[in-house]
Structure formats: C-alpha cells, structure tokens
Design an enzyme around this catalytic site. Structure first.
Site, mmCIF file in Angstrom:
data_model
loop_
_atom_site.group_PDB
_atom_site.id
_atom_site.type_symbol
_atom_site.label_atom_id
_atom_site.label_comp_id
_atom_site.label_asym_id
_atom_site.label_seq_id
_atom_site.Cartn_x
_atom_site.Cartn_y
_atom_site.Cartn_z
ATOM 1 N N ARG A 122 0.820 -1.208 0.000
ATOM 2 C CA ARG A 122 0.000 0.000 0.000
ATOM 3 C C ARG A 122 0.856 1.260 0.000
ATOM 4 O O ARG A 122 0.495 2.278 -0.535
ATOM 5 C CB ARG A 122 -0.937 0.012 1.196
ATOM 6 C CG ARG A 122 -1.920 1.137 1.074
ATOM 7 C CD ARG A 122 -2.957 1.249 2.155
ATOM 8 N NE ARG A 122 -2.823 0.388 3.274
ATOM 9 C CZ ARG A 122 -3.857 -0.158 3.896
ATOM 10 N NH1 ARG A 122 -5.071 0.048 3.440
ATOM 11 N NH2 ARG A 122 -3.669 -0.898 4.951
ATOM 12 N N TYR A 123 2.004 1.175 0.654
ATOM 13 C CA TYR A 123 2.919 2.328 0.694
ATOM 14 C C TYR A 123 4.119 1.990 -0.174
ATOM 15 O O TYR A 123 4.555 0.838 -0.201
ATOM 16 C CB TYR A 123 3.367 2.580 2.133
ATOM 17 C CG TYR A 123 2.220 2.746 3.105
ATOM 18 C CD1 TYR A 123 1.478 3.917 3.133
ATOM 19 C CD2 TYR A 123 1.874 1.724 3.979
ATOM 20 C CE1 TYR A 123 0.414 4.069 4.008
ATOM 21 C CE2 TYR A 123 0.808 1.859 4.863
ATOM 22 C CZ TYR A 123 0.085 3.038 4.873
ATOM 23 O OH TYR A 123 -0.965 3.178 5.734
ATOM 24 N N ARG A 126 7.173 0.125 1.665
ATOM 25 C CA ARG A 126 6.946 -0.968 2.610
ATOM 26 C C ARG A 126 5.999 -2.012 2.032
ATOM 27 O O ARG A 126 5.000 -1.656 1.408
ATOM 28 C CB ARG A 126 6.296 -0.421 3.902
ATOM 29 C CG ARG A 126 7.230 0.294 4.844
ATOM 30 C CD ARG A 126 6.477 1.324 5.677
ATOM 31 N NE ARG A 126 6.150 2.496 4.879
ATOM 32 C CZ ARG A 126 5.304 3.462 5.250
ATOM 33 N NH1 ARG A 126 4.694 3.405 6.402
ATOM 34 N NH2 ARG A 126 5.066 4.484 4.449
ATOM 35 N N CYS A 135 -2.769 -17.727 15.157
ATOM 36 C CA CYS A 135 -2.353 -16.868 16.257
ATOM 37 C C CYS A 135 -2.526 -17.687 17.537
ATOM 38 O O CYS A 135 -3.295 -18.651 17.554
ATOM 39 C CB CYS A 135 -3.235 -15.638 16.332
ATOM 40 S SG CYS A 135 -3.103 -14.589 14.878
ATOM 41 N N CYS A 139 -8.002 -12.767 18.878
ATOM 42 C CA CYS A 139 -8.474 -11.544 19.530
ATOM 43 C C CYS A 139 -9.805 -11.160 18.898
ATOM 44 O O CYS A 139 -9.903 -11.063 17.675
ATOM 45 C CB CYS A 139 -7.475 -10.418 19.330
ATOM 46 S SG CYS A 139 -5.781 -10.932 19.641
ATOM 47 N N CYS A 142 -9.841 -8.386 16.253
ATOM 48 C CA CYS A 142 -8.861 -8.497 15.155
ATOM 49 C C CYS A 142 -9.364 -7.818 13.885
ATOM 50 O O CYS A 142 -10.492 -8.045 13.463
ATOM 51 C CB CYS A 142 -8.592 -9.971 14.863
ATOM 52 S SG CYS A 142 -7.411 -10.218 13.532
ATOM 53 N N ARG A 144 -8.189 -8.386 10.940
ATOM 54 C CA ARG A 144 -8.157 -9.322 9.807
ATOM 55 C C ARG A 144 -9.044 -10.531 10.110
ATOM 56 O O ARG A 144 -8.768 -11.657 9.698
ATOM 57 C CB ARG A 144 -6.733 -9.780 9.501
ATOM 58 C CG ARG A 144 -5.857 -8.660 9.034
ATOM 59 C CD ARG A 144 -4.958 -9.028 7.854
ATOM 60 N NE ARG A 144 -4.170 -7.852 7.508
ATOM 61 C CZ ARG A 144 -2.961 -7.591 8.024
ATOM 62 N NH1 ARG A 144 -2.388 -8.450 8.841
ATOM 63 N NH2 ARG A 144 -2.331 -6.494 7.700
ATOM 64 N N ASP A 302 -11.091 -0.006 13.636
ATOM 65 C CA ASP A 302 -11.651 0.081 12.283
ATOM 66 C C ASP A 302 -13.059 -0.510 12.204
ATOM 67 O O ASP A 302 -13.439 -1.321 13.040
ATOM 68 C CB ASP A 302 -10.766 -0.716 11.301
ATOM 69 C CG ASP A 302 -9.372 -0.138 11.174
ATOM 70 O OD1 ASP A 302 -9.241 1.092 11.204
ATOM 71 O OD2 ASP A 302 -8.419 -0.933 11.032
ATOM 72 N N ASP A 339 -7.015 4.231 10.308
ATOM 73 C CA ASP A 339 -6.765 3.653 8.986
ATOM 74 C C ASP A 339 -7.966 4.025 8.120
ATOM 75 O O ASP A 339 -9.093 3.661 8.433
ATOM 76 C CB ASP A 339 -6.604 2.128 9.103
ATOM 77 C CG ASP A 339 -5.356 1.651 8.402
ATOM 78 O OD1 ASP A 339 -5.101 2.125 7.276
ATOM 79 O OD2 ASP A 339 -4.637 0.807 8.967
ATOM 80 N N LYS A 346 -2.984 4.911 6.550
ATOM 81 C CA LYS A 346 -3.075 5.444 7.909
ATOM 82 C C LYS A 346 -3.061 6.973 7.890
ATOM 83 O O LYS A 346 -2.315 7.570 7.129
ATOM 84 C CB LYS A 346 -1.896 4.949 8.741
ATOM 85 C CG LYS A 346 -1.878 3.447 8.931
ATOM 86 C CD LYS A 346 -0.707 3.049 9.814
ATOM 87 C CE LYS A 346 -0.614 1.556 9.989
ATOM 88 N NZ LYS A 346 -0.253 0.828 8.743
HETATM 89 C C1 LIG Z 1 0.333 -0.258 8.758
HETATM 90 C C2 LIG Z 1 0.847 -0.812 7.535
HETATM 91 C C3 LIG Z 1 2.202 -0.699 7.206
HETATM 92 C C4 LIG Z 1 3.223 -0.068 8.129
HETATM 93 O O1 LIG Z 1 3.012 1.286 8.319
HETATM 94 P P1 LIG Z 1 3.974 2.094 9.340
HETATM 95 O O2 LIG Z 1 3.338 3.444 9.405
HETATM 96 O O3 LIG Z 1 5.341 2.111 8.758
HETATM 97 O O4 LIG Z 1 3.931 1.381 10.641
HETATM 98 C C5 LIG Z 1 2.615 -1.208 5.993
HETATM 99 N N1 LIG Z 1 1.759 -1.798 5.150
HETATM 100 C C6 LIG Z 1 0.452 -1.915 5.422
HETATM 101 C C7 LIG Z 1 -0.437 -2.559 4.439
HETATM 102 C C8 LIG Z 1 -0.055 -1.444 6.627
HETATM 103 O O5 LIG Z 1 -1.340 -1.586 6.912
HETATM 104 S S1 SF4 Z 2 -5.130 -9.085 16.468
HETATM 105 FE FE1 SF4 Z 2 -5.626 -10.673 14.932
HETATM 106 S S2 SF4 Z 2 -3.702 -11.098 13.888
HETATM 107 FE FE2 SF4 Z 2 -3.190 -10.000 15.799
HETATM 108 S S3 SF4 Z 2 -2.773 -11.634 17.301
HETATM 109 FE FE3 SF4 Z 2 -4.930 -11.067 17.500
HETATM 110 S S4 SF4 Z 2 -6.036 -12.503 16.185
HETATM 111 FE FE4 SF4 Z 2 -3.875 -12.570 15.578
#
Ligand SMILES: *Cc1c(COP(=O)(O)O)cnc(C)c1O
Ligand code: SF4
Length: 380
Positions: A122-123, A126, A135, A139, A142, A144, A302, A339, A346
């Site tokens: 996305r960035y 990174r 996991c 959680c 979570c 995801r 989110d 986000d 972000k």
């Molecule tokens: C949060 C995130 C990152 C890392 O972002 P930082 O601001 O450097 O912590 C990189 N890729 C994705 C897809 C993210 O959601």
């Molecule tokens: S927040 Fe989601 S990905 Fe992170 S440890 Fe918990 S269950 Fe796993």
C-alpha cells in the site's frame, strides 16, 4: 454475557490459581504445552465457573463463525468475564449481530493492494507479508477477522511468490512479516523466510508484527532471539492493549528481544470497555516504557465486521491524546492513527497546538491551555 452465576472475586482468584497450580511449571513455561493445551471451544471454559450452559451455547454459536482460541496463560490473566483480558478472547454475541452495522469484512480494501496473494503493498517503500494464518489467541477485535475463515482467498499464500514480487520491486526497503502471527511458524520456517529476505539487497529493514509477547510470552526463547538477532536490523511490533497484560512473563519476553538488539514497539487498539480512558492508556504507555517497549501507535478501531461493539467515537481517541500530551513523557506518547477506508492508508490524528500563522508571527496553545505568540525571524 449473562452473569447469573457470577462468582465472587475470591473464588475467581482461587480458580485462577488452580489453572496455574495444577500445571507443572516446566509445562506452564513451555510454549508447546501452552499451544497444545489452548482452549479452542467455549465449553473448554466451563471449569472456570463463570458461565451457565446457556452462556456456553451462545458463545458456541459465535465461535462457529469466528473461532475461539486462547492460551491457558492469557486466559489466566482474566479474573472474570468482564475483565479487559476476558473481553479480548471470549466470543460475544454482538460479533454476529450484523443487523445495525455498516461494517464490512475488509474496510481497508487490503485485497485491492495485493499484487500477489498474501502480500499487501500500500505504501511505496513498505510491503506487508501475511506469512502465517494462526495466532496463539483469536483476539475478538482483530482487524483481519475475515481471514479466520477457510474460504478466504488470502489464506494459504505462497511465500515464494511474495519473494519474487519483492525482488522485482526495488522501491521496497522495509518488509513487514504479519499474519496471523509470524512467530507461530517453526523456527526453521521463520529462519528460512528471514534469510530469503536478507538476500534481497534493497530490503534494508525487516519488521515482525507479533502478539506472542502478550499472549504466549514463553515462545520468546533465548534460542529464538539468537536466531532473530542474526537478521538485524530487525524490529518487532507487538500488541499490548491493557496495563494488566504487562506481566513478569511478558516483560521478560520483551527484555530478551531487547537484549538481542531487537527494538520492540507497541501498537495498541483503542477498544470500548477495555482501554478507552485517559488513565488506562496512561498506565499502559508508562508501563510499556518501564519495560523498554516504545508505544508506537494507538489505533482507532476500524469498521471491521464483527468488531463493532469495540468501536469508540473518533473523538474519544482525540480526547485521550489531548489529555496525555504534555502531561506524559514524549517517549510514552503513541501516535493516534486511523486507517482510512477505501485503502486511504493510515492518517495521524494530531491535536494541533498551532492556532494561527502568518508572515510575521504564529500563535500556539500550550499543553496547559495558555495562548503564546511566537515571532518569526525578521525578514524570513
Ligand atoms: C500499517 C501498515 C504498514 C506499516 O506502516 P507504518 O506506518 O510504517 O507502521 C505497511 N503496510 C500496510 C499494508 C499497513 O497496513
Ligand atoms: S489481532 Fe488478529 S492477527 Fe493479531 S494476534 Fe490477534 S487474532 Fe492474531
């Protein structure tokens, strides 16, 4: 959660003690034992004495959609069903009440930023790789949660394809291993993944996102740290949400990482009914600083389907950050981040102290409410 059979505090501590005391310390302190003996069904929790049969049936109907999993260690931190730790692992019926919410599975549209399955780019500099599907604890908040279900197209990703993409994309200087939890992989798999990344010249930094220092701190062994240490610069981002998670075990895990030359930062999520107060966030951040963990982000929760009951109003986070600014050391201060939907990435929510600025002067509001004029240099 019905609390018809709520147990008195003293009885809770008794149960809690039993959970630990019935287990030999060499088992309790072994991550393999903790993983093998994790509670994976609400009925596994009957022994705690917190629930009626009806409660269990209700939790089971939730767990059929969003599975439950918790280590005995993490469960032992909770003193009752309303405890901030319990709320993070107990299935709650609000998770499957989709009638009111406008939430969706993937509000950040991560799928649209996946050039290969499991890799989110996305960035520009990174890339995030989902290298594990499990996991230690599921959680409930979570973001995801969508990937917990087997039918998700992102599950079962192929790390070799991710590597090919990273190799071919010179702009990527930082790779984030995420999941799931990358430290749930075997030491050998993890070492192979790190080795492969280290062999790509333009990948300068590796970051691991893991909640195991909080949910399964025994996993952070000296052996693991030695292995990780050989792939520095390596950064670990973990996920403490509440000061009561900062136990001697968790502190030791972070200390081992730190002593191996791996800086540990924290990404907390602001969760309604768990940590959404100035005092709790202050205690959390100061507690983290005491164990040399840098509070990095405080995330607004989110609009992820199944987590609505944890969402606060955005202004809650703004209020907390405003109250902490200036009254808590800068090294304790997390960035409050939201986000954005539609894959906007972000966005930092900073309560600005700059009120006005023009050619000759600027006006600031101090942390304790005074207005101060700041004169610009002559002729600048
Ligand atoms: C949060 C995130 C990152 C890392 O972002 P930082 O601001 O450097 O912590 C990189 N890729 C994705 C897809 C993210 O959601
Ligand atoms: S927040 Fe989601 S990905 Fe992170 S440890 Fe918990 S269950 Fe796993």
């Amino acid at each position: 959660m019905k609390t018809t059979r709520q147990i008195k505090k003293t009885e809770h501590s008794e149960k809690e003690k039993n959970l630990r005391q019935e287990v030999r310390p060499e088992h309790w302190n072994d991550w393999r034992w903790q993983t093998a003996n994790s509670f994976r069904s609400p009925s596994d929790l009957l022994f705690m004495g917190w629930f009626t049969r009806d409660d269990i049936v209700e939790m089971e109907s939730v767990a059929r959609i969003y599975p439950m999993r918790v280590t005995p260690y993490y469960a032992s931190l909770a003193s009752g069903p309303g405890h901030p730790v319990a709320k993070q692992f107990l299935p709650a019926k609000q998770e499957i009440d989709f009638s009111l919410s406008g939430s969706v599975d993937d509000p950040l549209m991560e799928r649209n930023y996946m050039p290969v399955p499991g890799l989110i780019h996305r960035y520009p500099d990174r890339a995030l790789c989902m290298v594990s599907q499990t996991c230690a604890v599921r959680c409930r908040h979570c973001n995801r949660k969508r990937t917990w279900r087997g039918s998700c197209p992102e599950t079962g990703p192929d790390f070799r394809k991710m590597l090919d993409y990273i190799r071919g994309t010179k702009g990527i200087r930082e790779v984030i291993l995420s999941g799931g939890d990358p430290l749930m992989n075997t030491l050998e798999t993890l070492a192979r993944q790190l080795e492969a990344l280290r062999n790509i010249r333009h990948v300068e930094v590796i970051r691991i996102g893991t909640r195991l220092p909080v949910t399964l701190p025994m996993r952070i062994t000296e052996r693991l740290c030695r292995m990780l240490s050989s792939y520095r610069p390596l950064w670990v981002n973990t996920h403490f949400n509440h000061p009561c998670e900062i136990t001697p075990e968790a502190s030791r895990a972070c200390e081992l990482l730190c002593m191996a030359g791996i800086p540990v930062s924290n990404q907390a999520v602001l969760l309604k009914g768990i940590n959404d107060s100035v005092e709790t966030i202050r205690e959390l951040c100061q507690g983290l600083q005491r164990i040399s963990v840098r509070p990095y982000y405080l995330f607004h929760c989110d609009a992820v389907r199944g987590t609505d009951h944890f969402r606060t109003h955005l202004s809650k986070g703004v209020h907390i950050i405003q109250a902490l600014w200036g009254t808590m050391g800068g090294l304790c201060m997390p960035n409050f981040v939201v986000d954005l939907p539609e894959g906007g990435g972000k966005a930092m929510v900073v309560p600005s102290q700059l009120i006005d600025i023009d050619a000759g002067e600027a006006f600031f509001r101090t942390f304790d409410g005074k207005i101060i004029r700041y004169k610009s240099p002559e002729g600048s």
